[in-house]
Structure formats: C-alpha cells, structure tokens
Design a protein around this motif. Structure first.
Motif, mmCIF file in Angstrom:
data_model
loop_
_atom_site.group_PDB
_atom_site.id
_atom_site.type_symbol
_atom_site.label_atom_id
_atom_site.label_comp_id
_atom_site.label_asym_id
_atom_site.label_seq_id
_atom_site.Cartn_x
_atom_site.Cartn_y
_atom_site.Cartn_z
ATOM 1 N N LEU A 1 0.844 -1.200 0.000
ATOM 2 C CA LEU A 1 0.000 0.000 0.000
ATOM 3 C C LEU A 1 0.882 1.254 0.000
ATOM 4 O O LEU A 1 1.966 1.258 0.582
ATOM 5 C CB LEU A 1 -0.901 0.004 1.237
ATOM 6 C CG LEU A 1 -1.881 -1.165 1.380
ATOM 7 C CD1 LEU A 1 -2.652 -1.047 2.683
ATOM 8 C CD2 LEU A 1 -2.838 -1.216 0.203
ATOM 9 N N PHE B 1 -5.420 3.095 6.608
ATOM 10 C CA PHE B 1 -5.901 1.730 6.878
ATOM 11 C C PHE B 1 -6.930 1.652 8.004
ATOM 12 O O PHE B 1 -8.030 1.138 7.812
ATOM 13 C CB PHE B 1 -4.709 0.813 7.181
ATOM 14 C CG PHE B 1 -5.087 -0.631 7.290
ATOM 15 C CD1 PHE B 1 -5.119 -1.445 6.173
ATOM 16 C CD2 PHE B 1 -5.414 -1.184 8.521
ATOM 17 C CE1 PHE B 1 -5.472 -2.774 6.266
ATOM 18 C CE2 PHE B 1 -5.776 -2.520 8.622
ATOM 19 C CZ PHE B 1 -5.806 -3.318 7.496
ATOM 20 N N GLY B 2 -6.564 2.179 9.165
ATOM 21 C CA GLY B 2 -7.449 2.073 10.321
ATOM 22 C C GLY B 2 -8.778 2.788 10.100
ATOM 23 O O GLY B 2 -9.825 2.342 10.558
ATOM 24 N N GLU C 1 -10.220 3.278 7.102
ATOM 25 C CA GLU C 1 -11.013 2.514 6.132
ATOM 26 C C GLU C 1 -11.690 1.337 6.817
ATOM 27 O O GLU C 1 -12.837 1.007 6.521
ATOM 28 C CB GLU C 1 -10.108 2.026 4.992
ATOM 29 C CG GLU C 1 -9.713 3.154 4.052
ATOM 30 C CD GLU C 1 -8.742 2.710 2.970
ATOM 31 O OE1 GLU C 1 -8.392 1.515 2.926
ATOM 32 O OE2 GLU C 1 -8.329 3.574 2.179
ATOM 33 N N ILE C 2 -10.958 0.701 7.751
ATOM 34 C CA ILE C 2 -11.551 -0.409 8.513
ATOM 35 C C ILE C 2 -12.761 0.108 9.296
ATOM 36 O O ILE C 2 -13.766 -0.581 9.424
ATOM 37 C CB ILE C 2 -10.504 -0.991 9.497
ATOM 38 C CG1 ILE C 2 -9.391 -1.700 8.740
ATOM 39 C CG2 ILE C 2 -11.153 -1.906 10.522
ATOM 40 C CD1 ILE C 2 -9.776 -3.011 8.131
ATOM 41 N N ARG C 3 -12.672 1.335 9.787
ATOM 42 C CA ARG C 3 -13.769 1.911 10.558
ATOM 43 C C ARG C 3 -14.848 2.524 9.680
ATOM 44 O O ARG C 3 -15.729 3.235 10.186
ATOM 45 C CB ARG C 3 -13.215 2.959 11.533
ATOM 46 C CG ARG C 3 -12.537 2.329 12.730
ATOM 47 C CD ARG C 3 -11.699 3.349 13.479
ATOM 48 N NE ARG C 3 -11.122 2.792 14.688
ATOM 49 C CZ ARG C 3 -10.096 1.936 14.709
ATOM 50 N NH1 ARG C 3 -9.549 1.540 13.576
ATOM 51 N NH2 ARG C 3 -9.620 1.477 15.850
ATOM 52 N N VAL D 1 -6.198 6.499 13.985
ATOM 53 C CA VAL D 1 -7.441 5.991 14.565
ATOM 54 C C VAL D 1 -7.743 6.644 15.908
ATOM 55 O O VAL D 1 -8.631 6.192 16.632
ATOM 56 C CB VAL D 1 -7.395 4.453 14.709
ATOM 57 C CG1 VAL D 1 -7.238 3.816 13.338
ATOM 58 C CG2 VAL D 1 -6.271 4.015 15.622
ATOM 59 N N ARG E 1 0.162 6.287 11.042
ATOM 60 C CA ARG E 1 -0.842 5.235 10.869
ATOM 61 C C ARG E 1 -1.484 4.881 12.207
ATOM 62 O O ARG E 1 -2.692 4.696 12.298
ATOM 63 C CB ARG E 1 -0.154 4.012 10.248
ATOM 64 C CG ARG E 1 -1.066 2.868 9.952
ATOM 65 C CD ARG E 1 -0.322 1.750 9.282
ATOM 66 N NE ARG E 1 0.572 1.072 10.208
ATOM 67 C CZ ARG E 1 1.367 0.060 9.876
ATOM 68 N NH1 ARG E 1 1.416 -0.348 8.623
ATOM 69 N NH2 ARG E 1 2.130 -0.514 10.768
#
Lengths: 270, 334
Positions: free
Chosen positions: B89, B97-98, B100-102, B149, B145
């Motif tokens: 990525l 990343f975090g 998008e997961i959320r 979050v 990163r």
C-alpha cells in the motif's frame, strides 16, 4: 560470482542447453511438427471428433475444480502451518509431500479402496445416499487434487514465512478483524505465490494420467479425460489425433506460464 | 489513570517473562519502559496492546477492563520496531488503513490522512510505496498510521531500535515535540537509558520480569531504589566501600582532603570532551573515574600519575564538574 575460464563457460552452456534440448525442446517440437504436418486439417479433424471434444471439456472441468479446491485448501493449510503451533504440525507438513513421492497409480488405487461403491470404506454409504464417487467426476477431481496438493502449499509457505506476522499484527492493532486482515494484508502479500501455485496446479491437473485412469474407469466419451484419449488414440493407430490432443494440452500449460510471467511485475517482492 | 496493569504474569515455557507485575500509567504522559533485553518490557507492552495474552492478571485501559478484549477492540496504536509497514500500500493508504476499517467517509479519510502526513512531515511522499522511504521515514509513517485511529493510548516497541544513531536522535527529539502537541498517553519500550531519560516524563525500570522502580528521570538518577537501577541508569564504580558514579569522584594531585584514597593512574582514555581514568588504589581496587579534558590537563594527569580520590561532596562537585551539563551528583550511600 565465480570467474570461469572461457572454454569451461562454453562447455557448461553447451551441456545445459544440450540436456534441455534433447529432453524437452526437441520432443515437444516434434509433437508440434506432427500436429501441423498437413496444415490445420489434423487439428480441426481431431477437434471435430466428439470423443476428443468431450475429453477436453472434461479435463477442463476437472482441472478447474481441482485448482479451485487446491488453492482454497492450499492457502488455508499454509497459514495453519506457518502462523499456528499445534500438535502434529510436523506430521502434517510431511504428509503434504506424500503426493510428490507416491506414484499417482498408487493414489488411484488408494482412492478406489476407500470410495468404490461395492467394497470401499465409504463408497457403499455414499452410493446409498446417491453419490457415486468412483468412475465419476468427484473421484477424478479428488485424484487430481491429491496429486497437485503440494504445489500451492510449497509456493505459499516460504513467502508467508518470509513476510512474518508483523503486518498482520499491525492490522489487528488498527482494528481489522481476522477476515479483514486476511483479505487486505495477507492475501495481497502472497498474491504472486498463490498465482504461481495455481498455474503449477493447473498444469499438473491438465496432465494427470495415472490416478485418473484408475478412478475414472476410462469409459470412452463419459469419463475419459484428454490424457486418456491421447493414450487410446495412440494405441488405436490414430497417431495424428494423439499428437493433436497432446499439442493442445501442452499449449494450454505453456500459455499459463507465459501469461503469468508477463503479468508478474519485475519486482517480485510486492 | 490511563492504563492499569494488575498482577500480570506471563511465562514462555519455564521462562518467566513477567512476574506478578502491577503498574499504573497516568493519562497524557510519555512513559518509558526501560530495562535490559529479555527483561520483559516488550512482553508487557504487547500484553497491554492485546498482541499477547497474560497467563494471569488484568489490564484496564481508560477505565475499561481490556483483559479479554482482542487487539482490534482495544483502540490502542502500536508502533513496531521493524515498522511493520504494509508493503503493498502507498504511504497514504497505509495511514488510511485504520480509518477505512472503521468505514469512515472517503472525504473524512482523505482529510485526516493529509493532516497526519503533514504532522509527520511526509506530505510529499503520500503516493510512494514504503520501499521508497528511508527507515526514519517509514517509522514516522507507522506513527501516523497508529495515530490516525485516535487511539486512547499509543504504544511503541523499541521504535528507534532499528535506526542509525543520528536518525535515532532526531526522531527522539521529534517524538517528544509530537507528544507535546498531541498529548496522547504514550508508552515506549527502550533499552537505552539515555533515550528514556531524554524523552520520558516517567520511567518504569523493568528487569527479570519485575518492576525495579517507577519515577521521573531525575528521581531514578538521583535516588535509585537499588543497585540495579543505579547501575542501569549510568555507570557505577566502587570507591572504598561506596558505590558512586565515575564523574562524582574528585581527583587531586595532593592528599588534601581527609579520607582521600591514594592510587596511581593505570590507563587514560580520551573520548570526546571527557577523559576516562582507570585508577589502581593502594588497597588494590580498580576505580573508574571520569574527568573533563580541561581538568585532566590542569591536574597534569598522565599514565602513572599519583592521585588522591574522594567522593565529591555536592557543593564541591558542582564546581568541579560544572562543564558536564545535566549531570547531577548522587549523594554517596554507605
């Protein structure tokens, strides 16, 4: 790099090239030559033969399912072997190599003993439930899966070991659950290993002969795969049809490998 | 308290990594877990993050019992020693990343990523792959990163351990400044006492699976609870019956002070601005002494010189070693 004197270098090259030429290139080239000796007539005649067409279709179907099953189980078993500790792990790892060392004929016989409809372990029970395994598609797919079993695993395991579980732990700490971690992190990292394993499995599945011959019963037009047709045609003195079918099988495998090497990025560590 | 660790024990086979450890880490502070390798500090951090599970004991994060929560539900940011970047990525996607997961909206993700990348000075690298970054840049990306979050605590496992000395120093200062801006409760593991003393508000010294002492850098240095802490936070030598830091010994060419111990300079080694002496005393003891270059010169020290050593009294010491900024004397403990 070891410095070699010029004559030694040339000698080594000649030996390597000669070896590959005599064993692989020349015989395969002869198949191509035989197939196209009278233009495209042999090829089109052979494809028009309903038995050959049916066998090719059957081979494609069996190879497709065997590859799908092998990729799913191969990736699962690889993750199990690399990421988890459990009793019997080394035994499992050793068992996975059995298909490489055992003759496919033995595999076919073994499946026959377990699944045949009259005296097998499982066979009568399955048959009473309406599933015929031996002399039918499922048995042939199982036999093909068995012989191609290690190919995906042996490609994926080293890559999984090399990338380690740091990235997966990072994904977890960022809130990803097991499924998200696998799809977003693990799978992209092992993508090319899986593709390579898939291609090897496919090539192996297309070419499987011994195990399939035993479990299929080799019924012409029903459970006869392309490799079995090649043998039958050859024995019936229909050499042209045998060569043409062989050519199609070889071409399919070569095509797979060429496509993958074109697709694969230059930097393999993606 | 932001993190409450109570009675945590962890064993690997018959190796006891943590032995009934309890500690409270206050909110908004930058805390260092300091100790030698294999002392259990990384294990403790991983147990707080949920990456390892304790055999017994409990973890509470922001008032919530997290002992049985899986890592992905603890809302902690974790930074790994070897970065653990997502290699496939881009930098921006790594940071995103975090979020998008959320399932945050695209716009929100993009805004937050921009903000964080400028915080860690990586805005111009947003579309590169991690392989195109240096080690220090990768670790800053990993930090962004983890911060993306909005974790309730930020945990760093030897974050600068894999970097070279110069970058390590830069990142250390930068982490301190970043913490002063962001104020998230931060815990980092290190085996480098200098790093811990420079960066942390509070230091937890861990050795052999147990906590040796908790305190501010000054407390630990000035009032070490035991010999281990004293030895781990700085060099220690023995003068007579007294354990003392080598730079807290006064060197004199004449037997001026009562109780001075006579010896000869065995070896002299100059390292930068300081001179390390090895003095062999008449009682047969080898004492390590550190003086400044200027002192060594004005005392005319050479190998073989006869010297008298005394533990520097606080007042006198301050005069003697005034050029050694930041060094606070330890009152000799009998």
């Amino acid at each position: 790099m070891v410095e070699l004197s010029t004559p030694v270098k040339w000698l080594l090259r000649a030996v390597a090239l000669g070896y590959v030429f005599m064993l692989v290139a020349w015989p395969v080239a002869l198949i191509v030559q035989q197939t196209f000796a009278d233009g495209l007539t042999t090829l089109s005649d052979t494809l028009a033969d309903p038995y050959v067409a049916n066998a090719l279709r059957l081979t494609a179907v069996i190879a497709f399912w065997a590859v799908v099953i092998n990729v799913v189980f191969g990736v699962t078993i690889s993750i199990l072997l690399v990421r988890f500790e459990f009793p019997g792990k080394r035994l499992l790892s050793a068992l996975i190599d059995v298909p490489l060392s055992v003759s496919p004929v033995v595999v076919g016989l073994a499946l026959l003993l377990v699944y045949n409809g009259r005296t097998g372990w499982f066979g009568p029970t399955l048959e009473s439930l309406g599933y015929q395994v031996i002399f039918n598609g499922p048995g042939m797919i199982m036999a093909t899966c068995f012989v191609a079993l290690p190919l995906v695993i042996r490609e994926v395991v080293p890559v999984l070991t090399e990338i380690g579980d740091d990235q997966e732990q990072a994904a977890r700490s960022l809130g990803a659950n097991a499924r998200q971690t696998f799809l977003r992190i693990t799978l992209p990292s092992i993508k090319w290993a899986v593709v390579y394993g898939l291609v090897l499995s496919l090539a192996r599945s297309l070419g499987e002969f011994g195990a399939v011959k035993i479990v299929s019963g080799n019924f012409t037009g029903l459970t006869q795969t392309a490799t079995l047709v090649v043998e039958q045609k050859y024995q019936n003195f229909e050499q042209e049809a045998a060569y043409a079918t062989s050519f199609i099988l070889a071409a399919a495998s070569v095509l797979c490998i060429v496509v993958v090497s074109l697709l694969r990025p230059k930097e393999s560590h993606s | 308290m932001s993190i409450e660790v109570r009675g945590v024990t962890k064993t690997f086979g018959d190796f006891v990594a943590l032995d009934n450890v309890s500690v409270s880490l206050p909110r908004g502070q930058l805390t260092a877990l300091l100790g030698p390798s294999g002392g259990g500090k990384s294990t403790l951090l991983r147990i707080i993050a949920g990456l390892d599970t304790a055999d017994s004991g409990s973890i509470e994060i922001e008032g919530v019992d997290a002992t049985r929560l899986p890592a992905q539900k603890r809302n902690v940011g974790f930074v790994f020693q070897h970065y653990a970047v997502f290699k496939h990525l881009t930098v921006a996607r790594n940071v995103a990343f975090g979020l998008e997961i959320r399932k945050r909206s695209k716009r929100e993700v993009a805004e937050r990523v921009d903000e964080l990348l400028s915080l860690v000075h990586l805005s111009q690298f947003a579309h590169r792959l991690p392989a195109q970054l240096s080690g220090g840049q990768r670790q800053r990306m990993a930090l962004a990163r983890a911060l993306a979050v909005e974790p309730s605590v930020l945990l760093l496992d030897e974050p600068f351990g894999a970097l070279d000395a110069k970058v390590r120093k830069e990142l250390r200062d930068w982490l301190r400044r970043l913490h002063d801006e962001v104020h998230v409760t931060t815990v980092f593991v290190t085996h480098d006492q200098e790093e811990a003393m420079e960066v942390a508000d509070e230091i937890v010294v861990i050795n052999d699976g147990r906590i040796e002492q908790v305190g501010t850098p000054d407390q630990l240095y000035d009032e070490p609870a035991n010999d281990f802490v004293m030895g781990f936070l700085g060099e220690v030598t023995t003068l007579g019956t007294v354990k003392i830091r080598p730079h807290d010994i006064a060197v004199s060419p004449t037997p001026g002070l009562a109780g001075a111990i006579r010896g000869t300079v065995d070896r002299m080694l100059r390292v930068g601005f300081e001179v390390r002496l090895n003095v062999h005393t008449d009682q047969g003891q080898d004492v390590t002494v550190r003086v400044t270059r200027a002192q060594a010169r004005s005392l005319g020290l050479v190998e073989g010189s006869e010297v008298w050593l005394t533990p520097a009294p606080v007042g006198l010491h301050a005069v003697l070693v005034s050029s050694m900024a930041g060094a606070t004397p330890v009152p000799p403990t009998p």
